[in-house]
Each structure stands twice: as structure tokens, then as C-alpha cells.
Design a protein around this motif. Structure first.
Motif, PDB file in Angstrom:
ATOM      1  N   MET A   1      -2.846   0.963   1.842  1.00 37.34           N
ATOM      2  CA  MET A   1      -2.983   0.417   3.202  1.00 37.34           C
ATOM      3  C   MET A   1      -1.789   0.767   4.076  1.00 37.34           C
ATOM      4  O   MET A   1      -0.656   0.846   3.597  1.00 37.34           O
TER       5      MET A   1
ATOM      6  N   THR B   1       0.474 -13.722  -7.782  1.00 39.11           N
ATOM      7  CA  THR B   1       0.495 -12.262  -7.854  1.00 39.11           C
ATOM      8  C   THR B   1       1.929 -11.858  -8.132  1.00 39.11           C
ATOM      9  O   THR B   1       2.827 -12.211  -7.371  1.00 39.11           O
TER      10      THR B   1
ATOM     11  N   TYR C   1       5.388   2.457  -1.578  1.00 42.97           N
ATOM     12  CA  TYR C   1       4.341   2.130  -0.604  1.00 42.97           C
ATOM     13  C   TYR C   1       4.529   0.749   0.032  1.00 42.97           C
ATOM     14  O   TYR C   1       3.701   0.303   0.818  1.00 42.97           O
TER      15      TYR C   1
ATOM     16  N   GLY D   1       7.499 -10.657  -1.592  1.00 39.72           N
ATOM     17  CA  GLY D   1       8.545 -10.450  -2.551  1.00 39.72           C
ATOM     18  C   GLY D   1       8.007 -10.633  -3.971  1.00 39.72           C
ATOM     19  O   GLY D   1       6.816 -10.590  -4.194  1.00 39.72           O
TER      20      GLY D   1
ATOM     21  N   SER E   1       0.481  -6.744 -10.726  1.00 36.87           N
ATOM     22  CA  SER E   1       0.370  -5.433 -10.083  1.00 36.87           C
ATOM     23  C   SER E   1       0.818  -4.381 -11.084  1.00 36.87           C
ATOM     24  O   SER E   1       1.901  -4.488 -11.656  1.00 36.87           O
TER      25      SER E   1
HETATM   26  N1  SAM Z   1       5.750  -8.660  -6.068  1.00 38.07           N
HETATM   27  C1  SAM Z   1       4.419  -9.111  -6.289  1.00 38.07           C
HETATM   28  C2  SAM Z   1       3.556  -8.005  -6.851  1.00 38.07           C
HETATM   29  O1  SAM Z   1       4.062  -6.912  -7.074  1.00 38.07           O
HETATM   30  O2  SAM Z   1       2.384  -8.265  -7.093  1.00 38.07           O
HETATM   31  C3  SAM Z   1       3.745  -9.772  -5.091  1.00 38.07           C
HETATM   32  C4  SAM Z   1       3.972  -9.194  -3.733  1.00 38.07           C
HETATM   33  S1  SAM Z   1       3.249  -7.597  -3.453  1.00 38.07           S
HETATM   34  C5  SAM Z   1       3.675  -7.332  -1.758  1.00 38.07           C
HETATM   35  C6  SAM Z   1       1.531  -8.005  -3.413  1.00 38.07           C
HETATM   36  C7  SAM Z   1       0.565  -6.865  -3.538  1.00 38.07           C
HETATM   37  O3  SAM Z   1       0.607  -6.078  -2.375  1.00 38.07           O
HETATM   38  C8  SAM Z   1       0.823  -5.930  -4.703  1.00 38.07           C
HETATM   39  O4  SAM Z   1      -0.326  -5.823  -5.513  1.00 38.07           O
HETATM   40  C9  SAM Z   1       1.114  -4.632  -4.029  1.00 38.07           C
HETATM   41  O5  SAM Z   1       0.710  -3.548  -4.804  1.00 38.07           O
HETATM   42  C10 SAM Z   1       0.314  -4.752  -2.749  1.00 38.07           C
HETATM   43  N2  SAM Z   1       0.736  -3.808  -1.722  1.00 38.07           N
HETATM   44  C11 SAM Z   1       1.966  -3.648  -1.200  1.00 38.07           C
HETATM   45  N3  SAM Z   1       1.988  -2.636  -0.306  1.00 38.07           N
HETATM   46  C12 SAM Z   1       0.728  -2.143  -0.257  1.00 38.07           C
HETATM   47  C13 SAM Z   1       0.108  -1.080   0.463  1.00 38.07           C
HETATM   48  N4  SAM Z   1       0.784  -0.322   1.313  1.00 38.07           N
HETATM   49  N5  SAM Z   1      -1.215  -0.868   0.273  1.00 38.07           N
HETATM   50  C14 SAM Z   1      -1.918  -1.643  -0.586  1.00 38.07           C
HETATM   51  N6  SAM Z   1      -1.397  -2.641  -1.308  1.00 38.07           N
HETATM   52  C15 SAM Z   1      -0.079  -2.886  -1.152  1.00 38.07           C
END
Ligand code: SAM
Length: 342
Positions: free
Chosen positions: A193, A98, A30, A71, A122
Motif C-alpha cells: 500500500m 498485530t 515498506y 509501532g 507479520s
Molecule cells: N509492528 C507490528 C507488525 O509488524 O505487525 C504492528 C504494526 S505494523 C505497522 C502493522 C501492519 O502494517 C504489518 O502487517 C505491516 O506489514 C503492515 N504494513 C506496513 N506498511 C505497509 C504497506 N506499505 N503496505 C501494506 N502493509 C503495510
């Protein structure tokens, strides 16, 4: 500082998400489903000193909450050094990270010593096979070790963030709440999202907040909303036994009216909305010799002109599709969720 810096809708500049790398050690379907990407040029990545300097400028303008993201932020070598620099900034009353948790077991204690306040991990599933399918890596055991290390290192207030996707992990809501209770950690369910990176998104995969609550009520009985006056994205709820959890309903009931968040990418582009297609370049002027007053003028100018309500605009669309197709993401990696941080 002379009062908060407000945007056109009266929202204060307060909350900064600082991405420290666009690299990740997972390939979640996702978010970052491809194996290879157009990566940010290494020379463009802000050094810790540059990032800390810019955060200091933001703090002068009212930012008092910083969240390190990516990242995967723990892939950035020596991140503890940045945490120590930011931790020394008395104006930051909240300094959080995070992370996907893979490298957390070995880093939690050092992050705590360096001055980090809070951790969010996460965690989308508790099933190893599902984790492998969802992330294309076999690493659930490391994530769970990472989660266990957080309270051991002395942190309180651990949160677990779960993106809920229909047909993928929406049968694990109760198991995740129960796992959270055992850690202890508060689980927050995030609606799937349609951000950049989510190239496989479709509305029928979204499990909305109302449906999540309905399912959990069937299982646990009456769920009570917790009334709070914060700008935190999660609405919080309490189960009959007192266990709390949150729902971040960014897709079906967005909270743009209260949004005080902005995002600085690892290469110093500043985005005023998760859905924004353009950022404001701070690295260029900074490396070109702009001093604090010029940077402040750039930031205040950007924030005062802010009218973004990206998630509400998306909600108003009739036939909702992924925000950006893969071609668009290849042309501009800044549109990726893994570049601007979640
Ligand atoms: N790598 C770290 C992590 O996994 O927490 C930080 C970056 S990650 C992009 C930050 C958050 O964005 C994560 O909790 C991830 O699940 C969420 N995230 C990424 N794509 C998403 C989506 N399409 N819809 C909702 N949350 C999303």
C-alpha cells in the motif's frame, strides 16, 4: 447504548485499532525505512489507564473489536497489564494483537493469561538473508520462535500477514502458505500500500490480488473463494487440499464501503481512515477534564461526519505516487504507518 453509531455512508463504529507505541525494533523498507524518526513526546503517550478508559468510551458507542498495534506493540513495557484491563471489558468480543513476533516467544503465555483472544504475526519472508535486507535486522529466527509459541500458549486462529512486493518476496507465496499449514496458521497476503511511511512505493512493485490468485492456481489447481458476510479486510480462498488463505487487496480492490475501522494513536489522536491526513484529538480534551459524555459527543460527532474512502480515492488517481514524501512525514509523524498502526 441505542443502536450502532453510523457514519455518513451507513458504516458502523465497531473496530478500533489501538496503537500503543510508535517505536519499532524493525526497519521494514515498506513501512519505516529510516533509522531515526521524529518520535512522539513521551509525556503525550497515553497511560494504560487512559487507553483503557477511552476504549471503554468507544465500547459504549458500539466498538466491540480492538486490535493492539504500533509501532511494535510488544515494545511497550508491561503490555499484559493493558491486555488484562481490556480483557475485563465484557463488551469487547474480540481482543487481538498485530506484532512482528520478535518478542513473542517470551510473552505469548503471559498475553494469553492476561486475556488476549487472538494473535496476528507479520511475516514477509522465510529466508534469513531476505529478512535482513527487508527489515535491516537479523531476527527471523526469533520471529519463527515467536510464531511457534502462539499455539503452544493455547491460542487458536493465528494469522500470518505478508506484504507482497514484486521482486522482493513475491516468489514465496506458496512457501508461506505451506509454512502456515505447518504451524498451523492462516496466511494473508497484503497488497503493498502507498500509505505514509511507504516512501519507496511505486505501482509496479504491487502484486495485485488477481495476479496472486493466478500464480497460486498455476501451482495448486483450482482455488475456490470462500463466501462470507464479514467486514474483515481479507477475502478468503481455499486450495484443493482444503488449506485456506486470505488476500487483502487494499491497493487494487479496496473495501472502503464496508470499513468499520478507526485508529487511535499512542498519543490519543483518532484517525477515521488509514489515509486520513488529520486526526481528532481525544487526549487533549480527556486530559483537560472532559468526562465520558463529552468524549462520547466528540467521538459520535466525528464518526457521524465520516465520509472517508481513502483507498478508493487513491485508486481513482491517475499517476499514483507515495502518499507522503519524507519531508511531510518529518513535519507530522502522525502520518506515519508506524504511528497510526497498520
Ligand atoms: N509492528 C507490528 C507488525 O509488524 O505487525 C504492528 C504494526 S505494523 C505497522 C502493522 C501492519 O502494517 C504489518 O502487517 C505491516 O506489514 C503492515 N504494513 C506496513 N506498511 C505497509 C504497506 N506499505 N503496505 C501494506 N502493509 C503495510
Amino acid at each position: 447504548m441505542s443502536g450502532p453509531t453510523l457514519d455518513r455512508l451507513g458504516r458502523p463504529l465497531r473496530n478500533l485499532r489501538l496503537s500503543v507505541t510508535d517505536r519499532c525494533n524493525l526497519r521494514c523498507s515498506y513501512c519505516m525505512p529510516e533509522e531515526e524518526y521524529v518520535w512522539l513526546p513521551r509525556g503525550d503517550i497515553l497511560t494504560f489507564e487512559e487507553a483503557a478508559y477511552l476504549v471503554d468510551v468507544f465500547a459504549d458507542l458500539g466498538v466491540d473489536k480492538v486490535r493492539l498495534t504500533g509501532g511494535e506493540p510488544l515494545l511497550r513495557q508491561g503490555l499484559e497489564r493493558l491486555v488484562a484491563q481490556l480483557g475485563a471489558n465484557a463488551r469487547l468480543r474480540d481482543l487481538a494483537i498485530t506484532t512482528n513476533g520478535i518478542l513473542l516467544a517470551e510473552r505469548a503465555a503471559a498475553l494469553r493469561t492476561a486475556g488476549l483472544h487472538r494473535v496476528t504475526v507479520s511475516l514477509d519472508t522465510l529466508r534469513p538473508d531476505r529478512f535482513r535486507t527487508l527489515t535491516r535486522r537479523d531476527a527471523l529466527a526469533q520471529v519463527l520462535e515467536g510464531i511457534a509459541a502462539v499455539p503452544r500458549a493455547g491460542f487458536t486462529g493465528l494469522k500470518l500477514d505478508t506484504v507482497v512486493i514484486r521482486g522482493v518476496n513475491d516468489d514465496e507465496l506458496a512457501s508461506l502458505i505451506e509454512f502456515g499449514r505447518s504451524v498451523p496458521a492462516e496466511v494473508r497476503f497484503i497488497e503493498y500500500m502507498d500509505v505514509g511511511g511507504a516512501t519507496r512505493w511505486s505501482m509496479d512493485q504491487v502484486v495485485g490480488r488477481a495476479e496472486m490468485l493466478e500464480r497460486l492456481e498455476r501451482r495448486y489447481g483450482r482455488i475456490e473463494p470462500i463466501v462470507e458476510t464479514t467486514t474483515a479486510p481479507a477475502d478468503r480462498f481455499r486450495l484443493p487440499d482444503g488449506t485456506t488463505f486470505g488476500i487483502i487487496s487494499s491497493t487494487t480492490a479496496p473495501f472502503c464501503a464496508d470499513c468499520d475501522r478507526s485508529r487511535l494513536t499512542a498519543d490519543g489522536l483518532w484517525y477515521l481512515c488509514l489515509y486520513a491526513t488529520r486526526g481528532i484529538d481525544l487526549r487533549g480534551p480527556f486530559r483537560g477534564g472532559a468526562g465520558p459524555e463529552e468524549l462520547k459527543a466528540l467521538i459520535t460527532g466525528g464518526w457521524r461526519a465520516r465520509t472517508d474512502r481513502g483507498a478508493e480515492d487513491r485508486l481513482a488517481l491517475g499517476n499514483r505516487q507515495p502518499l507522503v514524501q519524507i519531508g511531510g512525514l518529518k513535519r507530522d509523524p502522525h502520518l506515519e504507518m508506524h504511528t497510526r498502526g497498520g
